[in-house]
Write an enzyme that holds these catalytic residues in place. Structure first.
Site, PDB file in Angstrom:
ATOM      1  N   GLY A 174      10.378 -11.458  -2.895  1.00 34.81           N
ATOM      2  CA  GLY A 174      10.186 -12.494  -2.026  1.00 34.81           C
ATOM      3  C   GLY A 174       9.442 -13.673  -3.001  1.00 34.81           C
ATOM      4  O   GLY A 174       9.774 -14.057  -3.959  1.00 34.81           O
ATOM      5  N   ILE A 175       8.561 -14.326  -2.066  1.00 33.40           N
ATOM      6  CA  ILE A 175       7.849 -15.565  -2.277  1.00 33.40           C
ATOM      7  C   ILE A 175       7.297 -15.151  -3.818  1.00 33.40           C
ATOM      8  O   ILE A 175       7.056 -15.850  -4.442  1.00 33.40           O
ATOM      9  CB  ILE A 175       7.001 -16.054  -1.330  1.00 33.40           C
ATOM     10  CG1 ILE A 175       7.910 -16.663   0.080  1.00 33.40           C
ATOM     11  CG2 ILE A 175       6.039 -17.185  -1.728  1.00 33.40           C
ATOM     12  CD1 ILE A 175       6.975 -17.213   1.025  1.00 33.40           C
ATOM     13  N   ASP A 215      -3.585  -2.941  -5.092  1.00 32.08           N
ATOM     14  CA  ASP A 215      -3.477  -2.925  -3.826  1.00 32.08           C
ATOM     15  C   ASP A 215      -4.508  -3.834  -3.474  1.00 32.08           C
ATOM     16  O   ASP A 215      -5.754  -3.603  -3.540  1.00 32.08           O
ATOM     17  CB  ASP A 215      -3.766  -1.465  -3.318  1.00 32.08           C
ATOM     18  CG  ASP A 215      -4.000  -1.564  -1.733  1.00 32.08           C
ATOM     19  OD1 ASP A 215      -3.881  -2.426  -1.054  1.00 32.08           O
ATOM     20  OD2 ASP A 215      -4.166  -0.279  -1.252  1.00 32.08           O
ATOM     21  N   ASN A 250      -0.842 -13.934  -2.524  1.00 30.52           N
ATOM     22  CA  ASN A 250       0.302 -13.876  -1.855  1.00 30.52           C
ATOM     23  C   ASN A 250       0.659 -12.755  -0.844  1.00 30.52           C
ATOM     24  O   ASN A 250       1.111 -12.940   0.028  1.00 30.52           O
ATOM     25  CB  ASN A 250       1.535 -14.137  -2.764  1.00 30.52           C
ATOM     26  CG  ASN A 250       2.902 -13.912  -2.182  1.00 30.52           C
ATOM     27  OD1 ASN A 250       3.361 -14.844  -1.354  1.00 30.52           O
ATOM     28  ND2 ASN A 250       3.398 -12.810  -2.495  1.00 30.52           N
ATOM     29  N   TYR A 285      -0.734 -10.576  12.897  1.00 33.33           N
ATOM     30  CA  TYR A 285      -0.408 -11.229  11.810  1.00 33.33           C
ATOM     31  C   TYR A 285      -0.806 -12.794  11.971  1.00 33.33           C
ATOM     32  O   TYR A 285      -1.289 -13.295  10.931  1.00 33.33           O
ATOM     33  CB  TYR A 285       1.290 -11.391  11.856  1.00 33.33           C
ATOM     34  CG  TYR A 285       1.780 -12.071  10.594  1.00 33.33           C
ATOM     35  CD1 TYR A 285       1.841 -11.566   9.211  1.00 33.33           C
ATOM     36  CD2 TYR A 285       2.364 -13.151  10.676  1.00 33.33           C
ATOM     37  CE1 TYR A 285       2.067 -12.402   8.205  1.00 33.33           C
ATOM     38  CE2 TYR A 285       2.982 -14.115   9.818  1.00 33.33           C
ATOM     39  CZ  TYR A 285       2.970 -13.604   8.301  1.00 33.33           C
ATOM     40  OH  TYR A 285       3.518 -14.142   7.267  1.00 33.33           O
ATOM     41  N   THR A 294      12.801 -14.120   3.505  1.00 29.58           N
ATOM     42  CA  THR A 294      12.308 -13.011   2.474  1.00 29.58           C
ATOM     43  C   THR A 294      12.675 -11.628   3.102  1.00 29.58           C
ATOM     44  O   THR A 294      12.917 -11.574   4.324  1.00 29.58           O
ATOM     45  CB  THR A 294      10.934 -13.221   2.228  1.00 29.58           C
ATOM     46  OG1 THR A 294      10.213 -13.073   3.362  1.00 29.58           O
ATOM     47  CG2 THR A 294      10.420 -14.763   1.728  1.00 29.58           C
ATOM     48  N   PRO A 295      12.091 -10.573   2.538  1.00 36.16           N
ATOM     49  CA  PRO A 295      12.254  -9.276   2.962  1.00 36.16           C
ATOM     50  C   PRO A 295      11.372  -9.221   4.192  1.00 36.16           C
ATOM     51  O   PRO A 295      11.546  -8.176   5.054  1.00 36.16           O
ATOM     52  CB  PRO A 295      11.780  -8.519   1.930  1.00 36.16           C
ATOM     53  CG  PRO A 295      12.136  -9.097   0.780  1.00 36.16           C
ATOM     54  CD  PRO A 295      11.997 -10.642   0.837  1.00 36.16           C
ATOM     55  N   LEU A 296      10.481 -10.101   4.454  1.00 31.17           N
ATOM     56  CA  LEU A 296       9.401  -9.852   5.768  1.00 31.17           C
ATOM     57  C   LEU A 296      10.334 -10.056   6.953  1.00 31.17           C
ATOM     58  O   LEU A 296       9.964  -9.613   8.011  1.00 31.17           O
ATOM     59  CB  LEU A 296       8.409 -10.926   5.557  1.00 31.17           C
ATOM     60  CG  LEU A 296       7.229 -10.781   4.840  1.00 31.17           C
ATOM     61  CD1 LEU A 296       6.342 -11.904   4.831  1.00 31.17           C
ATOM     62  CD2 LEU A 296       6.575  -9.319   5.156  1.00 31.17           C
TER      63      LEU A 296
END
Length: 268
Positions: free
Chosen positions: A17-18, A61, A88, A159, A196-198
């Site tokens: 992604g980003i 992580d 990110n 979120y 993106t995958p999100l």
């Protein structure tokens, strides 16, 4: 001349992604890039694909303080400083926790997990970055917030809350570093409607129809790409932005400029 020549950069959530787009662009612009993620297989594959000596992968992580301590020691021993940090890594919680996420029914553990990764991860990163960046001639912290950190998101309250906190913390870090005369700037980027995958958990069984519906509310008329955000990060990371700190840079096709109404279609 490459815009990040001789800079040491760390990018979190860099496997896809980003984050991946930022890491790839930074490498092209001359930085030595430490790609980090929890998906080691994907992160190592991307680093191998780049196939150049100034890109390496480290498992990280962002929600784990001891992981940050390990990375701090590694960077200090190998490079002696850090010039660019891109925080990110983040999650929506939709795929990682059980939810729900609305303000009335939210699951407490899900709420904490989202904030632990998104907000604590950024705070840990900034703390480490400040320590290592004081040895830099000109350093930059770039925190990935979101459009959701500026407006309310009823179905994704955790979120939105975490991203709003990142927006504010970035300003606190910027002012702290300025007050202490550290050579460190800190800014936030607020992507909106970036493919993106999100988005996987939100597009449902008819992604094409869902995307079309989303794009109808974007003034510029289409969703953005990870590269659109990467170029914003490149500017903030570079010395071209040496007088820029504490700002929020929206990369959203005009969504936050006003209402969500897109321009009227041209008549035949």
């Amino acid at each position: 001349m490459p815009r990040l020549l001789n800079k040491i950069a760390l990018v979190t959530g860099a496997a896809k992604g980003i984050g991946a787009a930022i890491a790839e662009l930074f490498v092209k612009e001359g930085a030595t890039v430490i790609l980090t993620d929890i998906d080691d297989a994907l992160g190592e594959a991307l680093t191998a694909k780049l196939n150049i000596p100034n890109a390496e992968y480290q498992s990280l992580d962002v929600a784990n303080e001891s992981d940050w301590d390990r990375i701090e020691t590694y960077i200090a021993d190998k490079y002696g400083r850090l010039d660019v940090l891109v925080n990110n890594a983040g999650i929506t919680g939709f795929l990682e926790t059980e939810g729900p996420f609305d303000p009335e029914h939210f699951n407490t553990q899900s709420w904490h997990t989202v904030h632990h990764v998104n907000l604590d991860g950024v705070a840990f990163g900034c703390r480490m970055g400040i320590k290592l960046m004081k040895a830099s001639a000109s350093a930059s912290i770039v925190n990935l917030s979101s459009r959701s950190g500026i407006v309310g998101i009823p179905g994704a309250a955790a979120y939105a809350s975490s991203k709003a906190a990142i927006r504010n913390h970035s300003k606190s870090v910027a002012l702290y570093c300025a007050q202490n005369r550290y050579p460190i700037r800190c800014n936030s980027i607020h992507p909106g409607a970036i493919m993106t995958p999100l988005w996987d958990a939100m597009l449902g069984d008819s992604p094409e129809a869902a995307i079309k519906n989303i794009e109808s509310g974007i003034p510029i008329g289409h969703m953005g790409s990870p590269e659109d955000v990467a170029y914003a990060a490149l500017y903030l990371a570079s010395d071209e932005a040496k007088y820029v700190t504490g700002i929020e840079l929206n990369v959203d096709g005009g969504i936050l400029a006003g209402s969500t109404a897109s321009p009227a279609a041209a008549e035949d």
